[in-house]
Design a protein around this motif. Structure first.
Motif, PDB file in Angstrom:
ATOM      1  N   GLY A  47       0.812  -1.212   0.000  1.00  0.00           N
ATOM      2  CA  GLY A  47       0.000   0.000   0.000  1.00  0.00           C
ATOM      3  C   GLY A  47       0.846   1.262   0.000  1.00  0.00           C
ATOM      4  O   GLY A  47       0.523   2.242  -0.685  1.00  0.00           O
ATOM      5  N   LEU A  48       1.947   1.237   0.741  1.00  0.00           N
ATOM      6  CA  LEU A  48       2.841   2.397   0.806  1.00  0.00           C
ATOM      7  C   LEU A  48       3.519   2.641  -0.535  1.00  0.00           C
ATOM      8  O   LEU A  48       3.602   3.785  -1.007  1.00  0.00           O
ATOM      9  N   VAL A  49       3.993   1.565  -1.173  1.00  0.00           N
ATOM     10  CA  VAL A  49       4.646   1.702  -2.483  1.00  0.00           C
ATOM     11  C   VAL A  49       3.665   2.253  -3.515  1.00  0.00           C
ATOM     12  O   VAL A  49       3.980   3.169  -4.284  1.00  0.00           O
ATOM     13  N   VAL A  50       2.451   1.713  -3.521  1.00  0.00           N
ATOM     14  CA  VAL A  50       1.444   2.169  -4.484  1.00  0.00           C
ATOM     15  C   VAL A  50       1.092   3.633  -4.235  1.00  0.00           C
ATOM     16  O   VAL A  50       0.944   4.418  -5.178  1.00  0.00           O
ATOM     17  N   ALA A  51       0.982   4.030  -2.969  1.00  0.00           N
ATOM     18  CA  ALA A  51       0.665   5.426  -2.641  1.00  0.00           C
ATOM     19  C   ALA A  51       1.723   6.366  -3.201  1.00  0.00           C
ATOM     20  O   ALA A  51       1.402   7.423  -3.769  1.00  0.00           O
ATOM     21  N   LEU A  52       2.990   5.989  -3.054  1.00  0.00           N
ATOM     22  CA  LEU A  52       4.077   6.820  -3.585  1.00  0.00           C
ATOM     23  C   LEU A  52       4.014   6.912  -5.108  1.00  0.00           C
ATOM     24  O   LEU A  52       4.258   7.968  -5.689  1.00  0.00           O
ATOM     25  N   ALA A  53       3.667   5.786  -5.746  1.00  0.00           N
ATOM     26  CA  ALA A  53       3.582   5.779  -7.206  1.00  0.00           C
ATOM     27  C   ALA A  53       2.348   6.529  -7.704  1.00  0.00           C
ATOM     28  O   ALA A  53       2.330   7.039  -8.836  1.00  0.00           O
ATOM     29  N   LYS A  62      16.811 -10.430  -4.761  1.00  0.00           N
ATOM     30  CA  LYS A  62      17.662 -11.614  -4.606  1.00  0.00           C
ATOM     31  C   LYS A  62      18.266 -11.674  -3.206  1.00  0.00           C
ATOM     32  O   LYS A  62      18.680 -12.737  -2.738  1.00  0.00           O
ATOM     33  N   VAL A  63      18.329 -10.508  -2.548  1.00  0.00           N
ATOM     34  CA  VAL A  63      18.854 -10.454  -1.176  1.00  0.00           C
ATOM     35  C   VAL A  63      17.751 -10.769  -0.186  1.00  0.00           C
ATOM     36  O   VAL A  63      17.906 -11.624   0.702  1.00  0.00           O
ATOM     37  N   THR A  64      16.615 -10.084  -0.317  1.00  0.00           N
ATOM     38  CA  THR A  64      15.461 -10.326   0.557  1.00  0.00           C
ATOM     39  C   THR A  64      14.197  -9.812  -0.106  1.00  0.00           C
ATOM     40  O   THR A  64      14.231  -8.849  -0.878  1.00  0.00           O
ATOM     41  N   THR A  65      13.085 -10.461   0.202  1.00  0.00           N
ATOM     42  CA  THR A  65      11.782  -9.995  -0.286  1.00  0.00           C
ATOM     43  C   THR A  65      10.917  -9.486   0.868  1.00  0.00           C
ATOM     44  O   THR A  65       9.732  -9.241   0.704  1.00  0.00           O
ATOM     45  N   ALA A  66      11.538  -9.346   2.044  1.00  0.00           N
ATOM     46  CA  ALA A  66      10.792  -8.880   3.218  1.00  0.00           C
ATOM     47  C   ALA A  66      10.293  -7.456   3.029  1.00  0.00           C
ATOM     48  O   ALA A  66       9.220  -7.080   3.516  1.00  0.00           O
ATOM     49  N   VAL A  67      11.068  -6.641   2.303  1.00  0.00           N
ATOM     50  CA  VAL A  67      10.682  -5.256   2.007  1.00  0.00           C
ATOM     51  C   VAL A  67      10.603  -5.124   0.489  1.00  0.00           C
ATOM     52  O   VAL A  67      11.518  -5.554  -0.215  1.00  0.00           O
ATOM     53  N   VAL A  80      12.419   0.322  -1.379  1.00  0.00           N
ATOM     54  CA  VAL A  80      13.860   0.501  -1.123  1.00  0.00           C
ATOM     55  C   VAL A  80      14.457   1.459  -2.139  1.00  0.00           C
ATOM     56  O   VAL A  80      15.228   2.366  -1.781  1.00  0.00           O
ATOM     57  N   ALA A  81      14.114   1.280  -3.420  1.00  0.00           N
ATOM     58  CA  ALA A  81      14.663   2.135  -4.465  1.00  0.00           C
ATOM     59  C   ALA A  81      14.265   3.592  -4.244  1.00  0.00           C
ATOM     60  O   ALA A  81      15.095   4.507  -4.363  1.00  0.00           O
ATOM     61  N   ILE A  82      12.995   3.831  -3.906  1.00  0.00           N
ATOM     62  CA  ILE A  82      12.518   5.199  -3.667  1.00  0.00           C
ATOM     63  C   ILE A  82      13.230   5.819  -2.468  1.00  0.00           C
ATOM     64  O   ILE A  82      13.687   6.973  -2.523  1.00  0.00           O
ATOM     65  N   ALA A  83      13.364   5.052  -1.371  1.00  0.00           N
ATOM     66  CA  ALA A  83      14.003   5.573  -0.158  1.00  0.00           C
ATOM     67  C   ALA A  83      15.477   5.871  -0.389  1.00  0.00           C
ATOM     68  O   ALA A  83      15.989   6.936   0.014  1.00  0.00           O
ATOM     69  N   VAL A  84      16.186   4.947  -1.057  1.00  0.00           N
ATOM     70  CA  VAL A  84      17.629   5.117  -1.277  1.00  0.00           C
ATOM     71  C   VAL A  84      17.902   6.313  -2.185  1.00  0.00           C
ATOM     72  O   VAL A  84      18.775   7.156  -1.890  1.00  0.00           O
ATOM     73  N   LEU A  85      17.163   6.413  -3.303  1.00  0.00           N
ATOM     74  CA  LEU A  85      17.414   7.510  -4.235  1.00  0.00           C
ATOM     75  C   LEU A  85      17.014   8.862  -3.645  1.00  0.00           C
ATOM     76  O   LEU A  85      17.665   9.880  -3.911  1.00  0.00           O
ATOM     77  N   THR A  86      15.969   8.890  -2.833  1.00  0.00           N
ATOM     78  CA  THR A  86      15.582  10.140  -2.174  1.00  0.00           C
ATOM     79  C   THR A  86      16.654  10.574  -1.186  1.00  0.00           C
ATOM     80  O   THR A  86      17.056  11.753  -1.150  1.00  0.00           O
ATOM     81  N   ALA A  87      17.120   9.632  -0.382  1.00  0.00           N
ATOM     82  CA  ALA A  87      18.179   9.948   0.594  1.00  0.00           C
ATOM     83  C   ALA A  87      19.448  10.426  -0.104  1.00  0.00           C
ATOM     84  O   ALA A  87      20.112  11.372   0.351  1.00  0.00           O
ATOM     85  N   LEU A  88      19.757   9.795  -1.220  1.00  0.00           N
ATOM     86  CA  LEU A  88      20.967  10.160  -1.963  1.00  0.00           C
ATOM     87  C   LEU A  88      20.875  11.572  -2.530  1.00  0.00           C
ATOM     88  O   LEU A  88      21.805  12.386  -2.369  1.00  0.00           O
ATOM     89  N   THR A  89      19.751  11.878  -3.168  1.00  0.00           N
ATOM     90  CA  THR A  89      19.623  13.200  -3.797  1.00  0.00           C
ATOM     91  C   THR A  89      19.527  14.316  -2.762  1.00  0.00           C
ATOM     92  O   THR A  89      20.093  15.395  -2.949  1.00  0.00           O
ATOM     93  N   VAL A 141       7.676  14.066   0.803  1.00  0.00           N
ATOM     94  CA  VAL A 141       7.244  13.455  -0.455  1.00  0.00           C
ATOM     95  C   VAL A 141       7.653  14.319  -1.636  1.00  0.00           C
ATOM     96  O   VAL A 141       8.033  13.810  -2.695  1.00  0.00           O
ATOM     97  N   SER A 142       7.593  15.622  -1.463  1.00  0.00           N
ATOM     98  CA  SER A 142       7.954  16.534  -2.540  1.00  0.00           C
ATOM     99  C   SER A 142       9.409  16.374  -2.961  1.00  0.00           C
ATOM    100  O   SER A 142       9.772  16.706  -4.094  1.00  0.00           O
ATOM    101  N   ASP A 143      10.247  15.860  -2.052  1.00  0.00           N
ATOM    102  CA  ASP A 143      11.674  15.690  -2.349  1.00  0.00           C
ATOM    103  C   ASP A 143      11.994  14.387  -3.072  1.00  0.00           C
ATOM    104  O   ASP A 143      13.144  14.159  -3.462  1.00  0.00           O
ATOM    105  N   ILE A 144      11.010  13.495  -3.244  1.00  0.00           N
ATOM    106  CA  ILE A 144      11.280  12.228  -3.942  1.00  0.00           C
ATOM    107  C   ILE A 144      11.644  12.533  -5.395  1.00  0.00           C
ATOM    108  O   ILE A 144      10.889  13.205  -6.099  1.00  0.00           O
TER     109      ILE A 144
END
Length: 501
Positions: A33-39, A175-180, A185-194, A326-329
């Motif tokens: 639900g969280l991933v879909v909300a962001l998309a 391939k590492v984990t499907t728990a998250v 993960v991609a959205i969080a990592v790229l947002t933190a990076l930028t 969210v605006s910073d994503i």
């Protein structure tokens, strides 16, 4: 112990779905639900711009549609929100008459959908051939991909490595984990990076201002007159039909992916209820979103109504409470997610050389026609209708000559028996009258239809013509072997189709 002896609490426990007590399912549904909300956020804003309304209108619509359909819809885990197909239909109404008329059209479209659902319009889905369904899916993947192209055009160079990094995370993180979910993960990592590195790239906030409060219900600001009704009704009907077609096609796709059935009638009525609710909150309406549904079902593994409900709730929470975050994503992160959705959605098997060699050319042509029409018009409903009509025309052409006629004359030459086999309908019956030797046949003619089936008035008219041509030459015709349904239609219509009784 009998069920009547159970306590109310025990009976309630028996009615609860099993997944309510499974923490793993809860985690999957919440994260999905969280991933879909962001998309949903950039999509809803983009569709608002297409419809010519404020971005908050599209976001409110996504919230109310998702939350309502989670309760009243017929297909679990399917996402409904503001969509481009609906936005294209109602944009001219908003442009010419304003937001009040648009909202009125949304409410009326919901009423139409409830009526169509109650009348059983969902049953028409059985007439959609498989090549059209495959074309629908492939066209959708192409459209979603094309929608991402502008986000990678005329942008800072940093966008490209960010998209590539996002795709790498989406491919390798599972391939590492499907728990998250990998998209989260991609959205969080790229947002933190930028944000951390101060990289200046287009963000969600650049698409439009996020709402800062919840929507308030109310009636549309239009005069409640016959003139208003005649103005909004054509748009409302078009929206109802487009929304139902897209929703029912998406529901069928999710049925196939999850191997679970759904109630198409309930989904049709549910779409109507969701649009009425959305209109009462001043929204632009919508229908099922196949891209976000694929994120929810195929990428995130959601299977229940909880993910759909939470997608809407999280959307509003993210916009109202965490708007600045969210605006910073970066849009690059969402582009990567949607490109991965395109790749997962496209039916690669349908275009494999091995499949194309084995598949009849007509079926491949139907799939291609569906894809071309959808991509050319950016309207999934147009592609489905044209593809289905093409499939029907090819089918009718293929079976038009399926009726075979063979003649056997008795040894004494006093009687000829014509044996007709196959399906007699408007296409195959057209040349039936030309298969008899009227001038040279003996005086007694028998037409044996025990191996045939009479489907329509065209077939009865063709048989009447055969009898009439023989009668002109003083010869008699006896029709035998009609099965019960064929005899019923023949008895009812024979002699009634020419106007000369």
């Amino acid at each position: 112990m009998s069920s009547s002896a159970l306590s109310p609490a025990a009976r309630l426990r028996g009615l609860k779905p099993a997944w309510l007590s499974d923490p793993k399912v809860w985690r999957t549904e919440i994260l999905a639900g969280l991933v879909v909300a962001l998309a949903l956020i950039p999509e809803a804003i983009s569709f608002s711009l297409i419809a010519g309304v404020d971005p908050a209108v599209g976001l409110f619509s996504a919230f109310t549609m998702a939350v309502t359909i989670a309760v009243v819809g017929g297909r679990r885990a399917m996402i409904s929100a503001a969509t481009g197909a609906v936005a294209l239909v109602i944009a001219p109404l908003n442009r010419e008459h304003g937001l009040g008329y648009l909202v009125a059209a949304v409410i009326l479209a919901g009423v139409f959908q409830i009526v169509l659902g109650a009348l059983g319009v969902a049953r028409l889905m059985r007439f959609v051939p498989r090549p059209v369904m495959v074309g629908f899916v492939n066209a959708l993947a192409v459209l979603v991909f094309l929608a991402q192209v502008p986000e990678a055009h005329d942008v800072p160079w940093a966008v490209y490595p960010l998209i590539a990094g996002g795709l790498a995370l989406l491919v390798f993180f599972p391939k590492v984990t499907t728990a998250v979910p990998a998209p989260l993960v991609a959205i969080a990592v790229l947002t933190a990076l930028t944000v951390g590195a101060g990289i200046a790239v287009p963000t969600v906030g650049d698409k439009g201002e996020l709402p800062s409060s919840l929507p308030v219900p109310g009636l549309p600001d239009v005069p409640f007159t016959l003139d208003t009704l005649t103005t909004v009704a054509p748009y409302a009907l078009a929206m109802a039909l487009v929304g139902l077609m897209e929703s029912l096609m998406t529901a069928k796709l999710v049925d196939d992916i999850t191997d679970t059935p759904s109630s198409k009638t309930r989904e049709s009525v549910g779409q109507g209820v969701a649009n009425i609710v959305t209109g009462l909150f001043g929204g632009m309406g919508g229908c099922a979103m196949i891209g976000q549904t694929m994120i929810n079902v195929r990428v995130s593994g959601a299977r229940t109504r909880l993910s759909t409900f939470l997608a809407g709730v999280f959307l509003m929470v993210l916009c109202v409470a965490f708007g600045p975050v969210v605006s910073d994503i970066p849009m690059a992160a969402l582009v990567a997610v949607m490109v991965m959705v395109c790749f997962a959605t496209f039916d690669w098997h349908s275009v494999a050389p091995k499949t194309l060699r084995r598949l009849p050319a007509g079926e491949t042509a139907v799939m291609v026609v569906t894809v071309v029409c959808v991509v050319a018009t950016h309207n999934l409903a147009v592609g489905v209708v044209v593809g289905t009509l093409t499939a029907m025309a090819l089918f009718a052409r293929r079976v038009a000559h399926a009726a075979e006629v063979t003649a056997v004359t008795d040894p004494d030459g006093t009687r000829v028996v014509y044996t007709v086999t196959g399906e007699l309908f408007f296409a195959s019956a057209n040349d039936l009258a030309g298969r008899f030797a009227y001038a040279t046949d003996p005086d007694r003619v028998v037409v044996d239809l025990s191996g045939a089936h009479v489907w329509d008035a065209s077939s009865v008219a063709a048989l009447d013509m055969v009898e009439a041509k023989y009668a002109q030459r003083g010869k008699t015709v006896e029709i035998i072997g009609l099965n019960r349904p064929s005899a019923r239609i023949h008895d009812r219509l024979s002699g009634e189709l020419t106007g000369s009784h």
